[in-house]
Design a protein around this motif. Structure first.
Motif, PDB file in Angstrom:
ATOM      1  N   LEU A  11      23.049  68.687  -4.977  1.00 32.23           N
ATOM      2  CA  LEU A  11      24.029  67.618  -4.819  1.00 32.23           C
ATOM      3  C   LEU A  11      24.605  67.652  -3.410  1.00 32.23           C
ATOM      4  O   LEU A  11      24.820  68.736  -2.854  1.00 32.23           O
ATOM      5  CB  LEU A  11      25.183  67.785  -5.813  1.00 32.23           C
ATOM      6  CG  LEU A  11      24.867  67.760  -7.316  1.00 32.23           C
ATOM      7  CD1 LEU A  11      26.106  68.151  -8.103  1.00 32.23           C
ATOM      8  CD2 LEU A  11      24.374  66.382  -7.732  1.00 32.23           C
ATOM      9  N   VAL A  12      24.868  66.488  -2.857  1.00 31.58           N
ATOM     10  CA  VAL A  12      25.691  66.377  -1.656  1.00 31.58           C
ATOM     11  C   VAL A  12      27.098  66.035  -2.135  1.00 31.58           C
ATOM     12  O   VAL A  12      27.314  65.000  -2.773  1.00 31.58           O
ATOM     13  CB  VAL A  12      25.173  65.288  -0.702  1.00 31.58           C
ATOM     14  CG1 VAL A  12      26.152  65.084   0.451  1.00 31.58           C
ATOM     15  CG2 VAL A  12      23.807  65.668  -0.146  1.00 31.58           C
ATOM     16  N   VAL A  13      28.059  66.917  -1.849  1.00 33.49           N
ATOM     17  CA  VAL A  13      29.442  66.729  -2.291  1.00 33.49           C
ATOM     18  C   VAL A  13      30.280  66.309  -1.092  1.00 33.49           C
ATOM     19  O   VAL A  13      30.235  66.959  -0.043  1.00 33.49           O
ATOM     20  CB  VAL A  13      30.011  68.014  -2.920  1.00 33.49           C
ATOM     21  CG1 VAL A  13      31.443  67.782  -3.406  1.00 33.49           C
ATOM     22  CG2 VAL A  13      29.130  68.481  -4.074  1.00 33.49           C
TER      23      VAL A  13
ATOM     24  N   ALA B  74      30.536  65.376 -10.913  1.00 38.15           N
ATOM     25  CA  ALA B  74      30.320  63.982 -10.526  1.00 38.15           C
ATOM     26  C   ALA B  74      31.388  63.471  -9.577  1.00 38.15           C
ATOM     27  O   ALA B  74      31.089  62.980  -8.490  1.00 38.15           O
ATOM     28  CB  ALA B  74      30.263  63.107 -11.770  1.00 38.15           C
ATOM     29  N   ALA B  75      32.655  63.552  -9.970  1.00 38.59           N
ATOM     30  CA  ALA B  75      33.741  63.027  -9.148  1.00 38.59           C
ATOM     31  C   ALA B  75      35.059  63.576  -9.671  1.00 38.59           C
ATOM     32  O   ALA B  75      35.156  64.020 -10.822  1.00 38.59           O
ATOM     33  CB  ALA B  75      33.746  61.502  -9.170  1.00 38.59           C
TER      34      ALA B  75
ATOM     35  N   PRO C  95      34.103  65.373   5.306  1.00 44.08           N
ATOM     36  CA  PRO C  95      33.718  66.740   4.958  1.00 44.08           C
ATOM     37  C   PRO C  95      32.675  66.698   3.844  1.00 44.08           C
ATOM     38  O   PRO C  95      32.870  66.032   2.829  1.00 44.08           O
ATOM     39  CB  PRO C  95      35.021  67.383   4.461  1.00 44.08           C
ATOM     40  CG  PRO C  95      36.113  66.485   4.970  1.00 44.08           C
ATOM     41  CD  PRO C  95      35.522  65.114   5.031  1.00 44.08           C
ATOM     42  N   ALA C  96      31.559  67.389   4.039  1.00 42.62           N
ATOM     43  CA  ALA C  96      30.484  67.316   3.050  1.00 42.62           C
ATOM     44  C   ALA C  96      29.678  68.603   3.057  1.00 42.62           C
ATOM     45  O   ALA C  96      29.577  69.288   4.082  1.00 42.62           O
ATOM     46  CB  ALA C  96      29.566  66.126   3.333  1.00 42.62           C
TER      47      ALA C  96
ATOM     48  N   TRP D 136      36.837  63.731  -4.493  1.00 42.68           N
ATOM     49  CA  TRP D 136      35.481  64.188  -4.182  1.00 42.68           C
ATOM     50  C   TRP D 136      34.471  63.400  -5.014  1.00 42.68           C
ATOM     51  O   TRP D 136      34.766  62.957  -6.110  1.00 42.68           O
ATOM     52  CB  TRP D 136      35.318  65.692  -4.389  1.00 42.68           C
ATOM     53  CG  TRP D 136      35.611  66.186  -5.779  1.00 42.68           C
ATOM     54  CD1 TRP D 136      36.809  66.605  -6.252  1.00 42.68           C
ATOM     55  CD2 TRP D 136      34.693  66.307  -6.877  1.00 42.68           C
ATOM     56  NE1 TRP D 136      36.704  66.980  -7.584  1.00 42.68           N
ATOM     57  CE2 TRP D 136      35.419  66.802  -7.979  1.00 42.68           C
ATOM     58  CE3 TRP D 136      33.330  66.040  -7.016  1.00 42.68           C
ATOM     59  CZ2 TRP D 136      34.817  67.048  -9.215  1.00 42.68           C
ATOM     60  CZ3 TRP D 136      32.734  66.273  -8.257  1.00 42.68           C
ATOM     61  CH2 TRP D 136      33.481  66.782  -9.333  1.00 42.68           C
ATOM     62  N   GLU D 137      33.314  63.242  -4.443  1.00 47.51           N
ATOM     63  CA  GLU D 137      32.228  62.507  -5.089  1.00 47.51           C
ATOM     64  C   GLU D 137      30.935  63.244  -4.780  1.00 47.51           C
ATOM     65  O   GLU D 137      30.734  63.721  -3.661  1.00 47.51           O
ATOM     66  CB  GLU D 137      32.159  61.083  -4.544  1.00 47.51           C
ATOM     67  CG  GLU D 137      31.208  60.165  -5.277  1.00 47.51           C
ATOM     68  CD  GLU D 137      31.838  59.517  -6.495  1.00 47.51           C
ATOM     69  OE1 GLU D 137      31.089  59.157  -7.419  1.00 47.51           O
ATOM     70  OE2 GLU D 137      33.088  59.367  -6.529  1.00 47.51           O
TER      71      GLU D 137
END
Length: 272
Positions: free
Chosen positions: A246-248, A216-217, A118-119, A234-235
């Motif tokens: 950002l791509v999370v 960030a994470a 999931p992103a 999550w990152e």
């Protein structure tokens, strides 16, 4: 012109406990340290510190920034933010009308290729600019204009979606503050903060703390509309071609019930 340096110093001063520096608490009219105490502990004059808070001096030296960071017990990220306020980078003049922020087609294709992860793409002001199908199934749709900050503070369903809502709220505001560091006068940001400050007492309280923590994470619990409660890590990955975006990504501990739930979502996404 906004006095961001002074606002930050005042907010963090009020959150610093006198006893952490061996000072008597006694009866205090205001929380935290007094101005003269900060000045004494930092080794600067009280008059100079007062000028910093009131915006009459906005460019303290590196040595003063480091001393203030020590007194105010700032972590590395907050210290870097303080330094950026003391010596802001030159800004490129903005166009009179900023184009809506979008995710590049290449980044959207990248999301679609991440079949098992999931992103989504997050914009400078925490707008969800794109998401893959697995993320949509996991999280559902964000009401309104897809802004995560509005969702967290104005959508009643957010407290059900995030079982640890208070932690998520603090993280969200700190991330917005960090994201906005490079362009605090961005019209989109100013409008968003103004609206939320009026409509949400909790947002106004957290924004006034001046916490800074880049997205960030971490880990969080979500209540998915499809598979129920899951715990995910999550990152976030910076999009080099679009500064501020950002791509999370979300992931689960291998072998956990949450990993099994994500696998069910992947099967459903594949069937669809």
């Amino acid at each position: 012109m906004p006095n961001l340096l002074g606002e930050f110093l005042r907010a963090r001063r009020e959150l610093t406990r006198p006893e952490d520096h061996g000072l008597p608490v006694g009866r205090r009219r205001v929380p935290g340290l007094r101005r003269e105490e900060v000045a004494m502990l930092a080794g600067i004059s009280a008059d100079y510190y007062l000028r910093l808070e009131r915006g009459r001096d906005r460019h303290p030296s590196t040595q003063v920034v480091e001393a203030l960071a020590r007194v105010l017990e700032l972590d590395a990220e907050s210290t870097a933010y303080l330094a950026s306020l003391a010596a802001p980078a030159p800004r490129v003049p903005r166009r009179s009308r900023r184009e809506p922020e979008r995710a590049a087609p290449e980044i959207v294709r990248l999301l679609e290729s991440m079949a098992g992860v999931p992103a989504f793409v997050l914009g400078r002001c925490m707008d969800v600019l794109a998401a893959n199908r697995l993320c949509e199934l996991l999280c559902g749709t964000i009401p309104g204009d897809g802004n995560i900050v509005r969702h967290v503070f104005l959508d009643p369903g957010a407290r059900e979606f995030y079982p640890d809502w208070s932690d998520v709220a603090e993280e969200t505001v700190a991330a917005l503050r960090a994201s906005a560091a490079d362009a605090p006068d961005d019209p989109r940001l100013v409008t968003l903060v103004g609206e939320l400050s009026v409509r949400s007492d909790e947002f106004r309280r957290l924004w006034a703390r001046h916490d800074v923590r880049a997205k960030a994470a971490g880990r969080k619990r979500l209540v998915s509309p499809v598979v129920g409660e899951v715990t995910v890590g999550w990152e976030s990955l910076a999009v080099a071609s679009a500064p501020g975006q950002l791509v999370v990504t979300y992931f689960a501990e291998p072998g956990s019930p949450s990993a099994a739930a994500l696998a069910r979502l992947q099967e459903l996404a594949a069937r669809q």
